[in-house]
Design a protein around this motif. Structure first.
Motif, mmCIF file in Angstrom:
data_model
loop_
_atom_site.group_PDB
_atom_site.id
_atom_site.type_symbol
_atom_site.label_atom_id
_atom_site.label_comp_id
_atom_site.label_asym_id
_atom_site.label_seq_id
_atom_site.Cartn_x
_atom_site.Cartn_y
_atom_site.Cartn_z
ATOM 1 N N TYR A 13 35.787 41.216 48.437
ATOM 2 C CA TYR A 13 37.129 41.702 48.115
ATOM 3 C C TYR A 13 37.151 43.196 47.776
ATOM 4 C CZ TYR A 13 38.946 36.895 48.085
ATOM 5 O OH TYR A 13 39.330 35.619 48.430
ATOM 6 N N LYS A 59 34.314 27.171 46.762
ATOM 7 C CA LYS A 59 34.888 28.483 46.468
ATOM 8 C C LYS A 59 34.528 29.481 47.574
ATOM 9 C CE LYS A 59 35.606 31.280 42.357
ATOM 10 N NZ LYS A 59 35.395 31.283 40.909
ATOM 11 N N TYR A 62 36.569 28.811 50.711
ATOM 12 C CA TYR A 62 37.924 29.315 50.495
ATOM 13 C C TYR A 62 37.966 30.836 50.599
ATOM 14 C CZ TYR A 62 42.122 30.916 48.235
ATOM 15 O OH TYR A 62 43.295 31.571 47.989
ATOM 16 N N ARG A 65 38.128 32.198 54.130
ATOM 17 C CA ARG A 65 39.449 31.985 54.737
ATOM 18 C C ARG A 65 40.477 32.929 54.116
ATOM 19 N NH1 ARG A 65 42.781 32.304 58.119
ATOM 20 N NH2 ARG A 65 44.699 31.103 58.017
ATOM 21 N N ASP A 66 40.400 33.076 52.800
ATOM 22 C CA ASP A 66 41.343 33.964 52.120
ATOM 23 C C ASP A 66 41.133 35.407 52.582
ATOM 24 O OD1 ASP A 66 43.454 34.274 50.120
ATOM 25 O OD2 ASP A 66 41.960 35.338 48.920
ATOM 26 N N ARG A 69 42.943 36.059 55.744
ATOM 27 C CA ARG A 69 44.377 36.291 55.541
ATOM 28 C C ARG A 69 44.632 37.675 54.964
ATOM 29 N NH1 ARG A 69 44.915 30.468 52.908
ATOM 30 N NH2 ARG A 69 44.472 31.692 51.048
ATOM 31 N N VAL A 70 43.838 38.069 53.959
ATOM 32 C CA VAL A 70 44.023 39.370 53.300
ATOM 33 C C VAL A 70 43.816 40.508 54.300
ATOM 34 C CG1 VAL A 70 43.006 40.936 51.578
ATOM 35 C CG2 VAL A 70 43.433 38.532 50.977
ATOM 36 N N ARG A 73 46.624 40.698 56.925
ATOM 37 C CA ARG A 73 47.829 41.329 56.384
ATOM 38 C C ARG A 73 47.663 42.835 56.256
ATOM 39 N NH1 ARG A 73 50.612 39.343 50.939
ATOM 40 N NH2 ARG A 73 50.908 37.632 52.387
ATOM 41 N N PHE A 168 32.667 42.395 35.134
ATOM 42 C CA PHE A 168 31.884 41.197 35.434
ATOM 43 C C PHE A 168 31.943 40.832 36.916
ATOM 44 C CE2 PHE A 168 36.141 40.126 34.229
ATOM 45 C CZ PHE A 168 36.542 39.255 35.224
ATOM 46 N N LEU A 179 41.039 46.993 31.689
ATOM 47 C CA LEU A 179 40.282 46.494 32.835
ATOM 48 C C LEU A 179 41.167 45.614 33.716
ATOM 49 C CD1 LEU A 179 37.481 45.879 34.264
ATOM 50 C CD2 LEU A 179 37.229 44.007 32.600
ATOM 51 N N PHE A 180 41.055 45.839 35.012
ATOM 52 C CA PHE A 180 41.748 45.007 35.996
ATOM 53 C C PHE A 180 40.704 44.518 36.988
ATOM 54 C CE2 PHE A 180 44.748 47.995 34.316
ATOM 55 C CZ PHE A 180 45.931 47.294 34.184
ATOM 56 N N TRP A 181 40.716 43.241 37.292
ATOM 57 C CA TRP A 181 39.705 42.683 38.183
ATOM 58 C C TRP A 181 40.361 42.136 39.442
ATOM 59 C CZ3 TRP A 181 38.440 37.030 38.484
ATOM 60 C CH2 TRP A 181 37.399 36.790 39.402
ATOM 61 N N ASP A 184 43.708 42.132 44.165
ATOM 62 C CA ASP A 184 45.108 41.798 43.864
ATOM 63 C C ASP A 184 45.679 42.599 42.705
ATOM 64 O OD1 ASP A 184 45.088 39.792 45.788
ATOM 65 O OD2 ASP A 184 44.431 38.265 44.369
ATOM 66 N N ARG A 185 44.820 43.195 41.887
ATOM 67 C CA ARG A 185 45.301 43.893 40.696
ATOM 68 C C ARG A 185 45.368 45.411 40.887
ATOM 69 N NH1 ARG A 185 46.786 39.788 39.555
ATOM 70 N NH2 ARG A 185 46.442 38.410 37.768
ATOM 71 N N ASP A 188 48.757 46.886 39.958
ATOM 72 C CA ASP A 188 48.961 46.857 38.501
ATOM 73 C C ASP A 188 48.166 47.963 37.813
ATOM 74 O OD1 ASP A 188 50.497 44.633 38.917
ATOM 75 O OD2 ASP A 188 49.056 43.199 38.102
ATOM 76 N N ALA B 58 32.349 37.395 29.439
ATOM 77 C CA ALA B 58 33.057 38.616 29.847
ATOM 78 C C ALA B 58 34.285 38.239 30.679
ATOM 79 C CB ALA B 58 32.128 39.534 30.634
ATOM 80 N N TYR B 62 38.262 38.821 29.630
ATOM 81 C CA TYR B 62 39.188 39.450 30.573
ATOM 82 C C TYR B 62 40.379 38.544 30.847
ATOM 83 C CZ TYR B 62 41.348 41.016 34.842
ATOM 84 O OH TYR B 62 42.284 41.404 35.770
ATOM 85 N N ARG B 69 49.079 40.135 30.074
ATOM 86 C CA ARG B 69 49.842 41.006 30.979
ATOM 87 C C ARG B 69 50.719 40.190 31.913
ATOM 88 N NH1 ARG B 69 44.545 44.468 32.110
ATOM 89 N NH2 ARG B 69 44.350 42.917 33.762
ATOM 90 N N ARG B 73 54.825 40.201 31.902
ATOM 91 C CA ARG B 73 55.615 40.576 33.071
ATOM 92 C C ARG B 73 56.595 39.466 33.439
ATOM 93 N NH1 ARG B 73 52.950 42.598 38.556
ATOM 94 N NH2 ARG B 73 52.512 44.250 37.060
ATOM 95 N N PHE B 168 39.119 23.678 44.225
ATOM 96 C CA PHE B 168 38.001 23.927 43.317
ATOM 97 C C PHE B 168 38.456 24.567 42.014
ATOM 98 C CE2 PHE B 168 38.673 27.481 46.112
ATOM 99 C CZ PHE B 168 38.674 28.557 45.253
ATOM 100 N N LEU B 179 44.931 26.176 52.210
ATOM 101 C CA LEU B 179 44.735 26.205 50.762
ATOM 102 C C LEU B 179 44.924 27.624 50.213
ATOM 103 C CD1 LEU B 179 43.597 24.850 48.086
ATOM 104 C CD2 LEU B 179 41.308 25.461 48.936
#
Lengths: 195, 195
Positions: A13, A59, A62, A65-66, A69-70, A73, A168, A179-181, A184-185, A188, B58, B62, B69, B73, B168, B179
Motif C-alpha cells: 500500500y 488477509k 484480500y 484483490r484490494d 481495485r486501488v 482506480r 507500526f 500519526l496516520f496509517w 487511505d489516510r 486526512d 503500537a 494508534y 478522529r 468526523r 477475516f 469482499l
C-alpha cells in the motif's frame, strides 16, 4: 506545513501512496519529507518473520484483490511481484542518504514501479542503477555514498526513530506528533498539516 | 442491489460503520443484509486469543486515536470501553435469530452505542433487554428465542460461513463474491453493489 511520509519499498500500500503523494501535497501547499525505513525489525518485534500478508493468508488474499481495485482506480499498473516481500534495503539506503535531493521523489516512484509494475528485483544494484541513470543521475557515485557505514547507520537510526514514534506499518504519515496509517489516510494527514 | 454487512459487536471500526450504513445504503438504493458473526473463532485460527489491538500494542494505541478522529468526523460519541474487547455473543444471537425484523438496524445501533459511547456491558441480558424495550419490542420473548439451540447453531453456522467466504476481520462488506474490509471501504462496496 510539512508531512513526513514513512514508507518501505516492500510495502504494497506504500506504492499507491508514493505515486500520488507529491502532486497531492503540492496541490495543498504541504511539503513532503521522504522517510524510508525497514519494516523487518518492526515486524520482528511483533513476532513476525515474514509479511503479515503471507502469515495471515485470508488477509493476504484480500490485500492483493484490494490492491487491484486501488491501483485501477488510481490508474497505475499493478503486477503481483513474483517475490513478496522484496528486499528494499538498497534503495532505502539510497533515499536515506540523499533525502534532500530533488531527484528523490522520482527515484522513489521508479523503484515502486520496478517492484509492483515491472516485477523487477529492487534489491539488485543493476535495477537501482538503472532507475538512477534514467533520472540523469550519477548512479555509481550515489550507490557508493549510499553504502558507507554512515549511510547504513542512518537508515538503522531512522528505523529506530519510526518505532519510537509509534510507526507500526507502512505507509505512515506523521504531522507533528499525529500519526496516520495507511494509504487511505493520506488526505486526512494532509488536512491535518493544513490546520 | 444488496450489500451484506458482516459485523461483530466487539469490533471498534464496526461501530462507525453500523451507525452510518443504513442511511448511506438507502440513499444509494442498496439493501442491507445484517450479518453478525464472531471474530473469536477467526482470530483463534490466526493464533490470537485476544484482539490484535491488545496483542500488538503500537497498533492498538494508534487504533484508539484513529477511532477518536473517525468518530469526531462522523459526529458520534466515543468513550473507550473499560473492557475491550467486550463479549458480543448475546446481542449477536439476537440479531442472527431475527435478522429480517424491522427493528434490527435500530437494535444494532443501540448495542454499539451501549458498548462504545456508554461503556455498558453488552454481554449482560439486562442491557440487551433495555435496548430492545427502548425500541418497543417484547424483550423477554426475543431473548428466549435468541438462546434456543437452533439460534445458537445459526450464529455458529454464520461465523463458519464468514470464514469460508474469506472474511477475516470486521466490519466487512460483501457484494456477490466481492469482499471489502473496513469502515473505509463502505462507499466502495456500495458503489460495487450499484454496478
Amino acid at each position: 506545513m510539512k508531512i513526513e511520509f514513512w514508507f518501505e519499498f516492500a510495502s504494497t500500500y506504500s506504492y499507491p501512496a508514493a505515486m500520488r503523494i507529491e502532486a497531492l501535497a503540492a496541490s495543498r501547499d504541504v511539503q513532503v519529507a521522504w522517510r524510508p525505513f525497514l519494516l523487518g525489525p518492526i515486524f520482528q518485534q511483533q513476532g513476525w518473520n515474514d509479511s503479515p500478508f503471507n502469515i495471515y493468508q485470508a488477509k493476504g488474499r484480500y490485500m492483493w484483490r484490494d490492491m487491484e481495485r486501488v491501483c485501477e482506480r488510481q490508474d497505475i499498473p499493478l503486477r503481483k511481484p513474483s517475490t513478496f516481500p522484496r528486499n528494499g534495503l538498497l534503495p532505502a539506503r539510497v533515499v536515506c542518504a540523499h533525502s534532500e535531493q530533488a531527484w528523490v521523489p522520482g527515484f522513489v516512484r521508479a523503484i515502486y514501479r520496478a517492484n509492483f509494475a515491472d516485477d523487477a528485483d529492487i534489491s539488485s544494484p543493476a535495477i537501482v542503477e538503472q532507475c538512477l541513470t534514467a533520472l540523469g543521475q550519477d548512479a555509481a557515485t550515489i550507490l557508493a555514498t549510499s553504502q558507507t557505514p554512515t549511510a547504513k547507520d542512518k537508515l538503522k537510526a531512522q528505523t529506530a526513530e519510526a518505532m519510537e514514534r509509534g510507526v507500526f506499518g507502512a505507509p505512515s504519515f506523521v504531522v507533528g506528533d499525529e500519526l496516520f496509517w495507511g494509504n487511505d489516510r493520506l488526505e486526512d494527514a494532509l488536512a491535518w498539516a493544513r490546520r
